[in-house]
Design an enzyme around this catalytic site. Structure first.
Site, PDB file in Angstrom:
ATOM      1  N   ILE A  68       0.833  -1.201   0.000  1.00 28.31           N
ATOM      2  CA  ILE A  68       0.000   0.000   0.000  1.00 28.31           C
ATOM      3  C   ILE A  68       0.874   1.261   0.000  1.00 28.31           C
ATOM      4  CG2 ILE A  68      -1.890   1.230   1.140  1.00 28.31           C
ATOM      5  CD1 ILE A  68      -2.501  -1.665  -0.086  1.00 28.31           C
ATOM      6  N   GLU A 125      -0.499  -0.220 -10.124  1.00 25.49           N
ATOM      7  CA  GLU A 125      -1.773   0.201 -10.723  1.00 25.49           C
ATOM      8  C   GLU A 125      -2.113  -0.622 -11.979  1.00 25.49           C
ATOM      9  OE1 GLU A 125      -3.065   4.167 -10.464  1.00 25.49           O
ATOM     10  OE2 GLU A 125      -1.909   4.567  -8.644  1.00 25.49           O
ATOM     11  N   SER A 153       1.783  -4.287 -16.943  1.00 23.50           N
ATOM     12  CA  SER A 153       1.637  -4.128 -18.407  1.00 23.50           C
ATOM     13  C   SER A 153       0.734  -5.223 -18.964  1.00 23.50           C
ATOM     14  CB  SER A 153       3.014  -4.232 -19.083  1.00 23.50           C
ATOM     15  OG  SER A 153       3.745  -3.055 -18.874  1.00 23.50           O
TER      16      SER A 153
HETATM   17  N1  CAA Z   1     -14.789   0.975 -14.778  1.00 26.91           N
HETATM   18  C1  CAA Z   1     -15.984   0.625 -14.244  1.00 26.91           C
HETATM   19  N2  CAA Z   1     -16.375  -0.673 -14.104  1.00 26.91           N
HETATM   20  C2  CAA Z   1     -15.521  -1.616 -14.521  1.00 26.91           C
HETATM   21  C3  CAA Z   1     -14.268  -1.321 -15.084  1.00 26.91           C
HETATM   22  C4  CAA Z   1     -13.920   0.045 -15.205  1.00 26.91           C
HETATM   23  N3  CAA Z   1     -12.748   0.397 -15.729  1.00 26.91           N
HETATM   24  N4  CAA Z   1     -13.644  -2.463 -15.386  1.00 26.91           N
HETATM   25  C5  CAA Z   1     -14.473  -3.471 -15.050  1.00 26.91           C
HETATM   26  N5  CAA Z   1     -15.597  -2.952 -14.535  1.00 26.91           N
HETATM   27  C6  CAA Z   1     -16.787  -3.688 -14.080  1.00 26.91           C
HETATM   28  C7  CAA Z   1     -17.371  -4.482 -15.243  1.00 26.91           C
HETATM   29  O1  CAA Z   1     -18.296  -3.704 -15.982  1.00 26.91           O
HETATM   30  C8  CAA Z   1     -18.057  -5.624 -14.525  1.00 26.91           C
HETATM   31  O2  CAA Z   1     -19.276  -5.185 -13.988  1.00 26.91           O
HETATM   32  P1  CAA Z   1     -20.687  -5.917 -14.337  1.00 26.91           P
HETATM   33  O3  CAA Z   1     -20.525  -7.357 -13.977  1.00 26.91           O
HETATM   34  O4  CAA Z   1     -21.688  -5.186 -13.495  1.00 26.91           O
HETATM   35  O5  CAA Z   1     -20.884  -5.737 -15.803  1.00 26.91           O
HETATM   36  C9  CAA Z   1     -17.128  -5.864 -13.357  1.00 26.91           C
HETATM   37  O6  CAA Z   1     -16.406  -4.675 -13.140  1.00 26.91           O
HETATM   38  C10 CAA Z   1     -16.185  -7.025 -13.579  1.00 26.91           C
HETATM   39  O7  CAA Z   1     -15.472  -6.779 -14.743  1.00 26.91           O
HETATM   40  P2  CAA Z   1     -14.488  -7.872 -15.356  1.00 26.91           P
HETATM   41  O8  CAA Z   1     -15.242  -9.166 -15.497  1.00 26.91           O
HETATM   42  O9  CAA Z   1     -13.834  -7.296 -16.552  1.00 26.91           O
HETATM   43  O10 CAA Z   1     -13.448  -8.042 -14.134  1.00 26.91           O
HETATM   44  P3  CAA Z   1     -12.255  -9.036 -13.956  1.00 26.91           P
HETATM   45  O11 CAA Z   1     -12.364  -9.654 -12.641  1.00 26.91           O
HETATM   46  O12 CAA Z   1     -12.103  -9.914 -15.159  1.00 26.91           O
HETATM   47  O13 CAA Z   1     -10.986  -8.054 -13.841  1.00 26.91           O
HETATM   48  C11 CAA Z   1      -9.207  -6.670 -14.533  1.00 26.91           C
HETATM   49  C12 CAA Z   1     -10.669  -7.139 -14.747  1.00 26.91           C
HETATM   50  C13 CAA Z   1      -9.008  -5.587 -15.583  1.00 26.91           C
HETATM   51  C14 CAA Z   1      -8.193  -7.764 -14.743  1.00 26.91           C
HETATM   52  C15 CAA Z   1      -9.085  -6.057 -13.141  1.00 26.91           C
HETATM   53  O14 CAA Z   1      -9.186  -7.063 -12.154  1.00 26.91           O
HETATM   54  C16 CAA Z   1      -7.803  -5.289 -12.911  1.00 26.91           C
HETATM   55  O15 CAA Z   1      -7.694  -4.117 -13.318  1.00 26.91           O
HETATM   56  N6  CAA Z   1      -6.801  -5.907 -12.260  1.00 26.91           N
HETATM   57  C17 CAA Z   1      -5.589  -5.201 -11.862  1.00 26.91           C
HETATM   58  C18 CAA Z   1      -5.744  -4.608 -10.505  1.00 26.91           C
HETATM   59  C19 CAA Z   1      -4.770  -3.504 -10.277  1.00 26.91           C
HETATM   60  O16 CAA Z   1      -4.552  -2.643 -11.117  1.00 26.91           O
HETATM   61  N7  CAA Z   1      -4.206  -3.499  -9.095  1.00 26.91           N
HETATM   62  C20 CAA Z   1      -3.302  -2.433  -8.716  1.00 26.91           C
HETATM   63  C21 CAA Z   1      -3.426  -2.202  -7.270  1.00 26.91           C
HETATM   64  S1  CAA Z   1      -3.649  -0.556  -6.800  1.00 26.91           S
HETATM   65  C22 CAA Z   1      -2.134   0.163  -6.785  1.00 26.91           C
HETATM   66  O17 CAA Z   1      -1.181  -0.318  -7.300  1.00 26.91           O
HETATM   67  C23 CAA Z   1      -2.200   1.501  -6.147  1.00 26.91           C
HETATM   68  C24 CAA Z   1      -0.957   1.956  -5.525  1.00 26.91           C
HETATM   69  O18 CAA Z   1      -0.819   1.895  -4.320  1.00 26.91           O
HETATM   70  C25 CAA Z   1       0.058   2.646  -6.364  1.00 26.91           C
END
Ligand code: CAA
Length: 391
Positions: free
Chosen positions: A157, A363, A366
């Site tokens: 975090i 976040e 890639s």
């Molecule tokens: N905006 C709004 N809603 C979204 C969305 C978006 N960009 N992306 C997905 N959703 C919604 C979808 O519409 C869906 O909703 P419904 O079922 O109601 O239609 C729901 O979310 C599920 O979508 P997916 O089936 O596409 O979800 P998934 O489980 O397959 O995951 C993923 C998609 C893109 C792989 C996602 O899990 C992801 O982005 N993973 C990476 C996580 C990440 O970036 N972690 C970083 C941690 S934070 C960090 O690093 C902060 C820091 O401290 C610097």
């Protein structure tokens, strides 16, 4: 889309550039060595309006657009990537989530102190066994009267140790997949909340990264962000904006690395001439400048779509993917152009190279950006091609 910045955007960029190069840069190398959290500079940034840039004036922010924000963030990253990531998570993820999903009471209570940097925000989604796949998280939130009881651990975090407020996601319903995840605003003084292991990192050493533990942590119902089950959507929406922020950090660090490489090659003499006269070196610098410009345009294009209120998920991922990979190539080349001097800490390119490494990871890696982009291409091909080609 051709970007002609408005007078206001140029003014914000110039103001932040001056502040960053005078104030932030002065102690960046020392901060990298001592891992000192930049409290003093963050307070100054709060006074300058950089800690609530896109928050409307009525809640204590600056009411700036996303383009201005990315320009400002890139300028801070130019001098200190550690300070930039703190600013990015705070503005793009924390303030924006409260603004978008918070109740009027939550906005009034939390945004003002966040904007003034009275306290800094963090965002806790990732867990030891749930990184790229946050739906598999296991932190739980069980309703008990007017409270939720939160149990579990979060990992990696950003600002976890120094944050006064953290947005935390937890499962309110085990059986509902992503629809069983809920978000909460948690104050660092809440009983049952504690800071765990603090990471020792390759780069971004003045920004802390740690575990957060929740042991029967009692959170009042009024601090739930959005409705039960909104947590995953809140996190994904926040990350869309956050990914433009990572593109901006990448652009800022890459510009700093390119400028350092140009300066060094203009001064360094070998074989009887400045090494900037050698064609091999000039071509390397030309490639660096071209890639950087391409990343800057992707960053601005994603920011402009967000400002217009259009869908920008795919463009944010494209900007993050390309810019974060670009900065890793550019910092590696800048280090190479410094020869042996690039490998020692007397020259800033060594820090740039280390700091940039995580940009292709946090976040969303890639690989995750490619998943997001490919999903959009296959779902709605026109969404990407027309937006990219239209003026
Ligand atoms: N905006 C709004 N809603 C979204 C969305 C978006 N960009 N992306 C997905 N959703 C919604 C979808 O519409 C869906 O909703 P419904 O079922 O109601 O239609 C729901 O979310 C599920 O979508 P997916 O089936 O596409 O979800 P998934 O489980 O397959 O995951 C993923 C998609 C893109 C792989 C996602 O899990 C992801 O982005 N993973 C990476 C996580 C990440 O970036 N972690 C970083 C941690 S934070 C960090 O690093 C902060 C820091 O401290 C610097």
């Amino acid at each position: 889309m051709l970007f002609e910045l408005t007078d206001e955007q140029v003014m914000i960029q110039s103001m932040v550039r001056e502040f960053s190069r005078k104030v932030i840069a002065a102690t960046a190398a020392e901060r990298d060595r001592t891992r000192q959290f930049p409290w003093e500079n963050l307070k100054k940034m709060g006074e300058l309006g950089l800690m609530g840039m896109m928050v409307p004036l009525q809640y204590g922010g600056e009411g700036a657009d996303t383009i201005s924000y990315t320009l400002a963030l890139a300028e801070i990253a130019y001098s200190c990537a550690s300070t930039a990531v703190i600013m990015s998570v705070h503005n793009s993820i924390v303030c924006q989530s409260i603004l978008r999903y918070g109740t009027e009471e939550q906005k009034t209570k939390y945004l003002k102190p966040l904007c003034s940097a009275e306290f800094i925000g963090a965002f806790a989604l990732t867990e030891p066994h749930a990184g790229s796949d946050p739906v598999s998280q296991s932190t739980s939130a069980t309703r008990n009267g007017n409270f939720y009881v939160i149990n579990g651990s979060k990992r990696f975090i950003t600002t976890g140790k120094n944050a006064g407020l953290v947005i935390v996601t937890a499962k309110t319903d085990e059986t509902e997949g992503h629809k069983g995840i809920t978000a909460f605003i948690i104050n660092k003084n809440t009983p049952g909340y504690s800071i765990g292991r603090i990471e020792d990192k390759l780069g971004l050493r003045a920004s802390d990264t740690c575990d957060l533990n929740f042991d029967n942590c009692l959170v009042p119902v009024e601090d739930r962000l959005g409705k039960e089950g909104d947590g995953f959507r809140i996190a994904m929406t926040a990350l869309d904006g956050g990914r433009i922020g990572i593109a901006a950090q990448s652009v800022g660090v890459a510009q700093a690395a390119l400028d350092a490489a140009v300066k060094y090659t203009r001064e360094r003499e070998q074989f009887g001439q400045k090494i900037s006269k050698f064609q091999g070196i000039r071509w390397m610098v030309a490639d660096m400048a071209t890639e950087l410009e391409a990343a800057r345009q992707l960053m601005l294009s994603a920011a402009a779509l967000k400002d217009k209120g259009e869908k920008y998920t795919a463009q944010a991922s494209m900007a993050k993917l390309f810019a974060s990979e670009m900065v890793n190539r550019i910092t590696a080349k800048a280090l190479q152009l410094h020869g042996g001097y690039g490998f020692i800490s007397d020259y800033a390119v060594e820090r740039f190279f280390r700091d940039a490494r995580v940009f292709t990871i946090y976040e969303g890696t890639s690989e995750i950006q490619r998943v997001v982009i490919a999903n959009h291409v296959f779902k709605d091909k026109r969404q990407i091609s027309t937006k990219t080609l239209e003026g």
